[in-house]
Design an enzyme around this catalytic site. Structure first.
Site, PDB file in Angstrom:
ATOM      1  N   VAL A  18      36.970  66.868  69.338  1.00 11.95           N
ATOM      2  CA  VAL A  18      38.351  66.677  69.782  1.00 11.95           C
ATOM      3  C   VAL A  18      39.127  67.994  69.768  1.00 11.95           C
ATOM      4  O   VAL A  18      39.800  68.343  70.734  1.00 11.95           O
ATOM      5  CB  VAL A  18      39.047  65.624  68.873  1.00 11.95           C
ATOM      6  CG1 VAL A  18      40.551  65.655  69.033  1.00 11.95           C
ATOM      7  CG2 VAL A  18      38.515  64.235  69.199  1.00 11.95           C
ATOM      8  N   ASP A  36      38.872  76.254  61.472  1.00 14.45           N
ATOM      9  CA  ASP A  36      37.871  75.282  61.015  1.00 14.45           C
ATOM     10  C   ASP A  36      37.264  75.815  59.723  1.00 14.45           C
ATOM     11  O   ASP A  36      37.056  77.027  59.586  1.00 14.45           O
ATOM     12  CB  ASP A  36      36.775  75.081  62.069  1.00 14.45           C
ATOM     13  CG  ASP A  36      36.046  73.760  61.906  1.00 14.45           C
ATOM     14  OD1 ASP A  36      36.166  72.891  62.784  1.00 14.45           O
ATOM     15  OD2 ASP A  36      35.368  73.582  60.852  1.00 14.45           O
ATOM     16  N   ARG A  41      30.306  77.188  62.690  1.00 16.09           N
ATOM     17  CA  ARG A  41      30.968  76.729  63.925  1.00 16.09           C
ATOM     18  C   ARG A  41      31.882  77.834  64.471  1.00 16.09           C
ATOM     19  O   ARG A  41      31.858  78.118  65.677  1.00 16.09           O
ATOM     20  CB  ARG A  41      31.776  75.456  63.596  1.00 16.09           C
ATOM     21  CG  ARG A  41      32.661  74.943  64.725  1.00 16.09           C
ATOM     22  CD  ARG A  41      31.914  74.069  65.673  1.00 16.09           C
ATOM     23  NE  ARG A  41      32.766  73.455  66.678  1.00 16.09           N
ATOM     24  CZ  ARG A  41      32.388  73.240  67.933  1.00 16.09           C
ATOM     25  NH1 ARG A  41      31.173  73.582  68.344  1.00 16.09           N
ATOM     26  NH2 ARG A  41      33.192  72.651  68.784  1.00 16.09           N
ATOM     27  N   THR A  97      37.795  61.387  60.477  1.00 15.21           N
ATOM     28  CA  THR A  97      38.278  60.267  59.662  1.00 15.21           C
ATOM     29  C   THR A  97      37.117  59.275  59.526  1.00 15.21           C
ATOM     30  O   THR A  97      37.071  58.263  60.220  1.00 15.21           O
ATOM     31  CB  THR A  97      39.503  59.591  60.322  1.00 15.21           C
ATOM     32  OG1 THR A  97      39.255  59.475  61.737  1.00 15.21           O
ATOM     33  CG2 THR A  97      40.757  60.384  60.113  1.00 15.21           C
ATOM     34  N   CYS A 272      33.410  56.834  66.382  1.00 21.35           N
ATOM     35  CA  CYS A 272      34.671  56.128  66.667  1.00 21.35           C
ATOM     36  C   CYS A 272      34.546  54.611  66.652  1.00 21.35           C
ATOM     37  O   CYS A 272      35.044  53.951  65.751  1.00 21.35           O
ATOM     38  CB  CYS A 272      35.196  56.585  68.027  1.00 21.35           C
ATOM     39  SG  CYS A 272      35.666  58.317  68.039  1.00 21.35           S
ATOM     40  N   ARG A 343      25.939  61.377  65.323  1.00 19.55           N
ATOM     41  CA  ARG A 343      26.649  60.761  64.201  1.00 19.55           C
ATOM     42  C   ARG A 343      26.568  59.235  64.264  1.00 19.55           C
ATOM     43  O   ARG A 343      26.836  58.637  65.287  1.00 19.55           O
ATOM     44  CB  ARG A 343      28.122  61.210  64.202  1.00 19.55           C
ATOM     45  CG  ARG A 343      28.280  62.661  63.788  1.00 19.55           C
ATOM     46  CD  ARG A 343      29.702  63.108  63.912  1.00 19.55           C
ATOM     47  NE  ARG A 343      30.153  63.095  65.290  1.00 19.55           N
ATOM     48  CZ  ARG A 343      31.396  63.367  65.659  1.00 19.55           C
ATOM     49  NH1 ARG A 343      32.298  63.635  64.757  1.00 19.55           N
ATOM     50  NH2 ARG A 343      31.731  63.357  66.920  1.00 19.55           N
TER      51      ARG A 343
HETATM   52  N1  LIG Z   1      34.565  62.447  69.048  1.00 25.39           N
HETATM   53  C1  LIG Z   1      35.349  61.762  69.851  1.00 25.39           C
HETATM   54  O1  LIG Z   1      34.998  61.510  70.971  1.00 25.39           O
HETATM   55  C2  LIG Z   1      36.719  61.272  69.429  1.00 25.39           C
HETATM   56  C3  LIG Z   1      37.513  60.655  70.385  1.00 25.39           C
HETATM   57  C4  LIG Z   1      38.777  60.245  70.036  1.00 25.39           C
HETATM   58  C5  LIG Z   1      39.230  60.426  68.728  1.00 25.39           C
HETATM   59  N2  LIG Z   1      38.416  60.996  67.789  1.00 25.39           N
HETATM   60  C6  LIG Z   1      38.951  61.193  66.441  1.00 25.39           C
HETATM   61  O2  LIG Z   1      39.296  62.569  66.304  1.00 25.39           O
HETATM   62  C7  LIG Z   1      39.044  63.000  64.966  1.00 25.39           C
HETATM   63  C8  LIG Z   1      38.103  64.191  64.981  1.00 25.39           C
HETATM   64  O3  LIG Z   1      36.852  63.774  65.497  1.00 25.39           O
HETATM   65  P1  LIG Z   1      35.764  64.794  66.032  1.00 25.39           P
HETATM   66  O4  LIG Z   1      34.777  63.978  66.777  1.00 25.39           O
HETATM   67  O5  LIG Z   1      36.401  65.939  66.703  1.00 25.39           O
HETATM   68  O6  LIG Z   1      35.130  65.279  64.657  1.00 25.39           O
HETATM   69  P2  LIG Z   1      34.112  66.508  64.487  1.00 25.39           P
HETATM   70  O7  LIG Z   1      33.332  66.212  63.266  1.00 25.39           O
HETATM   71  O8  LIG Z   1      33.412  66.795  65.770  1.00 25.39           O
HETATM   72  O9  LIG Z   1      35.076  67.743  64.224  1.00 25.39           O
HETATM   73  C9  LIG Z   1      35.890  67.850  63.134  1.00 25.39           C
HETATM   74  C10 LIG Z   1      35.971  69.321  62.734  1.00 25.39           C
HETATM   75  O10 LIG Z   1      36.898  69.412  61.673  1.00 25.39           O
HETATM   76  C11 LIG Z   1      36.408  70.342  60.740  1.00 25.39           C
HETATM   77  N3  LIG Z   1      37.063  70.103  59.474  1.00 25.39           N
HETATM   78  C12 LIG Z   1      36.794  69.142  58.557  1.00 25.39           C
HETATM   79  N4  LIG Z   1      37.664  69.241  57.527  1.00 25.39           N
HETATM   80  C13 LIG Z   1      38.482  70.275  57.822  1.00 25.39           C
HETATM   81  C14 LIG Z   1      39.586  70.859  57.150  1.00 25.39           C
HETATM   82  N5  LIG Z   1      40.010  70.383  55.986  1.00 25.39           N
HETATM   83  N6  LIG Z   1      40.184  71.918  57.707  1.00 25.39           N
HETATM   84  C15 LIG Z   1      39.759  72.409  58.898  1.00 25.39           C
HETATM   85  N7  LIG Z   1      38.720  71.901  59.583  1.00 25.39           N
HETATM   86  C16 LIG Z   1      38.106  70.824  59.036  1.00 25.39           C
HETATM   87  C17 LIG Z   1      34.913  70.151  60.739  1.00 25.39           C
HETATM   88  O11 LIG Z   1      34.244  71.295  60.246  1.00 25.39           O
HETATM   89  C18 LIG Z   1      34.644  69.874  62.224  1.00 25.39           C
HETATM   90  O12 LIG Z   1      34.306  71.054  62.919  1.00 25.39           O
HETATM   91  C19 LIG Z   1      38.531  61.787  64.229  1.00 25.39           C
HETATM   92  O13 LIG Z   1      39.590  61.121  63.629  1.00 25.39           O
HETATM   93  C20 LIG Z   1      37.960  60.927  65.345  1.00 25.39           C
HETATM   94  O14 LIG Z   1      37.928  59.558  65.000  1.00 25.39           O
HETATM   95  C21 LIG Z   1      37.184  61.435  68.121  1.00 25.39           C
END
Ligand SMILES: NC(=O)c1ccc[n+]([C@@H]2O[C@H](COP(=O)([O-])OP(=O)(O)OC[C@H]3O[C@@H](n4cnc5c(N)ncnc54)[C@H](O)[C@@H]3O)[C@@H](O)[C@H]2O)c1
Length: 433
Positions: A18, A36, A41, A97, A272, A343
């Site tokens: 995201v 990050d 990464r 989350t 998700c 995941r």
């Molecule tokens: N993947 C999807 O398609 C999608 C779609 C809609 C919503 N979401 C929501 O968006 C959110 C993020 O999902 P994602 O898929 O991008 O996750 P992801 O795991 O791909 O990315 C999250 C990133 O955050 C970093 N991170 C974790 N803790 C951190 C911190 N304290 N400080 C800084 N960086 C930190 C991780 O290293 C990782 O690179 C979630 O709540 C998810 O439910 C995801």
């Protein structure tokens, strides 16, 4: 551009599926620092490469800033050093989350990211959350962290917004700028500022929700609705399986009615759909309400891996293919097609169940990172096809390349194919979900 937009200096916290596309898009118009905690990464991104495949190398390199010297210049500077975001005044949090092993909500990444922001928060700053949560997390869980760490007062010294992300990993048509975005803010004025900010990058437009809780709820129900609809299809697949009726044919016939919803049965994995309903369910339970429908959907969808394996065994027995020690090829381990995301993939449940039946299972997936699969699931998989003949092949993920495979080359003489996704045309397919 209004005065607020002219001085926006944005930090995106969490550069995953995201955060990175969002940071890249904002960087075409604003100065952006992408932060990050994952240093590997960050190094890859600085080198212009996104392992999630959501942002192409050329688009990423087109906005990358090598150094953060001119902090007012538009472009994306990536870093894992928290002090690099101290000059920013808009913080967008896009961290995971997840749920734990017992499907309980885990807010730790959100709390940690809020602490990181709280440490650099200044008067007049804006913090926008994008992570999927249950209604109330932004104002009741995150804002107190921001206040505690910064010593500032909410809605006087700093403000918050919530704008859920709707991207779909691997989907190159519905990319971030083409998906209408729900926005919200902690006061009516802030809601307008948040909305104005997203309007500058989202060509599909925005929908300003009346409150943060409404915006939070809207996202979590989108995914819960999808989960429940797929669960109903999975229930139908089980019922029609008992009746020896072809589920795909039933759905095709029913879909000729104008208001029949075109869902299909399948494995529900990923970060998700299979996770977010637990957020809403947990909040409902805390309020004394038993969310029977939501949890029934989750139970049904989580049972599908074992069901697919049992249905494969039924097919093999019907087709006179010996089950014990059968050589089986599973096609695909990612949670969805044409995407490297592993995941919470439910293909692992299929593989474990097949192994319990005494089958020898090989897994081929050209998209998945073999080391990630080994670390996450202790499973060895291959990115290439082995020159072997199999007794049974199970298509679990509809990667485009799988549709071109010649199954006659891969199967033993009486070998058979099970098609979880119902997408194969081969006459070697003997059953599907
Ligand atoms: N993947 C999807 O398609 C999608 C779609 C809609 C919503 N979401 C929501 O968006 C959110 C993020 O999902 P994602 O898929 O991008 O996750 P992801 O795991 O791909 O990315 C999250 C990133 O955050 C970093 N991170 C974790 N803790 C951190 C911190 N304290 N400080 C800084 N960086 C930190 C991780 O290293 C990782 O690179 C979630 O709540 C998810 O439910 C995801």
């Amino acid at each position: 551009m209004n005065e607020f937009l002219k001085k926006c200096n944005i930090a995106v916290i969490g550069l995953g599926y995201v955060g990175l596309p969002l940071a890249r898009l904002f960087a075409t118009k604003y100065p952006v620092v992408g932060f990050d905690i994952d240093t590997t990464r960050i190094t890859a991104l600085i080198n212009g490469s996104d392992s999630t495949n959501e942002v192409s190398d050329s688009l990423l390199k087109g906005v990358l800033k090598i150094a953060n010297v001119d902090k007012e210049a538009k472009g994306l500077y990536c870093s894992s050093t928290p002090s690099e975001i101290s000059n920013c005044n808009v913080f967008i949090i896009t961290v995971p989350t997840p749920v734990d092993q017992n499907n309980r909500v885990v807010l730790t990444p959100l709390v940690k990211a809020s602490e990181t922001v709280g440490n650099v928060l200044k008067k007049g700053d804006l913090v926008i959350y994008e992570s999927t949560v249950y209604p109330g997390v932004t104002e009741d869980e995150c804002v107190p962290v921001l206040e505690r760490v910064s010593g500032l007062i909410f809605n006087k010294d700093f403000f918050v917004g919530y704008s859920p992300e709707r991207i779909n990993p691997g989907d190159k048509v519905h990319s971030i700028e083409h998906i209408l975005k729900v926005t919200s803010g902690s006061t009516p004025e802030i809601a307008t500022q948040v909305d104005d900010l997203y309007k500058t990058i989202i060509t599909a437009g925005t929908h300003k929700a009346p409150s943060i809780k409404v915006a939070e709820a809207s996202k979590v129900i989108e995914n819960s609705q999808r989960d429940i609809n797929i669960a109903f299809m999975n229930e139908l697949a089980k019922i029609f399986g008992l009746m020896n009726i072809d589920t795909q044919a039933v759905l095709e016939a029913a879909a000729t009615k104008w208001n029949f919803l075109p869902f299909t049965p399948g494995l529900v994995g990923g970060h998700c759909i299979g996770v977010d309903p637990y957020y809403l369910a947990q909040k409902a339970q805390e309020l004394g309400y038993n969310p029977g429908i939501i949890l029934a959907g989750r139970r049904m969808n989580d049972s599908m891996g074992a069901y697919v394996a049992s249905d494969v065994v039924k097919m093999m027995l019907t087709e006179d293919v010996p089950v014990k020690n059968a050589k089986v090829l599973v096609l695909g381990i990612t949670f969805k097609e044409n995407c490297p995301d592993i995941r919470n993939t439910k293909v692992v449940d299929v593989i474990r169940s097949l192994q319990e039946y005494g089958m020898q299972v090989d897994v081929y997936d050209p998209w998945a990172n073999t080391n990630d699969v080994l670390n996450e699931y202790q499973l060895e998989i291959s990115n290439t096809l082995l020159s072997k003949k199999y007794d049974t092949i199970i298509l679990t993920v509809a990667h485009s390349s799988f549709l071109m495979l010649n199954f006659d080359d891969l199967l033993s003489e009486c070998g058979v194919v099970y098609d979880v996704k119902g997408v194969l045309k081969s006459n070697r397919v003997k059953a599907s979900l």
